[in-house]
Design a protein around this motif. Structure first.
Motif, PDB file in Angstrom:
ATOM      1  N   ARG A   4       0.897  -1.217  -0.134  1.00 61.62           N
ATOM      2  CA  ARG A   4       0.108   0.055   0.091  1.00 61.62           C
ATOM      3  C   ARG A   4       0.858   1.300   0.033  1.00 61.62           C
ATOM      4  N   TRP A   5       2.118   0.979   0.476  1.00 60.48           N
ATOM      5  CA  TRP A   5       2.736   2.391   0.736  1.00 60.48           C
ATOM      6  C   TRP A   5       3.435   2.652  -1.117  1.00 60.48           C
ATOM      7  N   GLY A  27       0.408   4.189  -2.635  1.00 63.49           N
ATOM      8  CA  GLY A  27       0.599   5.327  -1.968  1.00 63.49           C
ATOM      9  C   GLY A  27       1.495   6.449  -2.588  1.00 63.49           C
TER      10      GLY A  27
END
Length: 118
Positions: free
Chosen positions: A32-33, A36
């Protein structure tokens, strides 16, 4: 277009490319980073696109078809990369996001050049 924002976008895209490349090299799926970070780069691209379109509407004279082609490619590339990376939840998904960052950087640079020449 704002030159400083363009250069920040280029730097962010290159960081995204390095991050995705390192994740792929380490055999890591995109997390998810990384998604992101892709969103942050896309937000920078979107802001630059809105500013460029406002400048064009405001009467900035340039080669519109060429400029709009680069702008559309730049705007659509990262969402397509995210879709493909989500379809490929392996190290190759990280490589796809890295490739997206590598392509965004020269696209933004070329947009800045076209804008400056007109």
């Amino acid at each position: 277009m704002i030159d400083a924002l363009g250069y920040v976008t280029i730097a962010a895209a290159l960081v995204l490319a390095a991050w995705g490349g390192i994740a792929a090299k380490r055999d890591r799926a995109p997390d998810r980073w990384l998604f992101g970070a892709t969103g942050v780069v896309f937000a920078l691209v979107a802001v630059q696109a809105v500013i460029a379109l406002a400048g064009m509407i405001g009467g900035h004279d340039l080669d519109a078809p060429l400029f709009l082609g680069y702008l559309a490619t730049e705007f659509l590339l990262l969402p397509a990369a995210v879709v493909l990376a989500r379809m490929e939840p392996t190290r190759y998904g990280s490589a796809i996001l890295a490739a997206g960052g590598l392509v965004i950087a020269p696209l933004v640079l070329r947009l800045l050049q076209i804008w400056a020449l007109s």
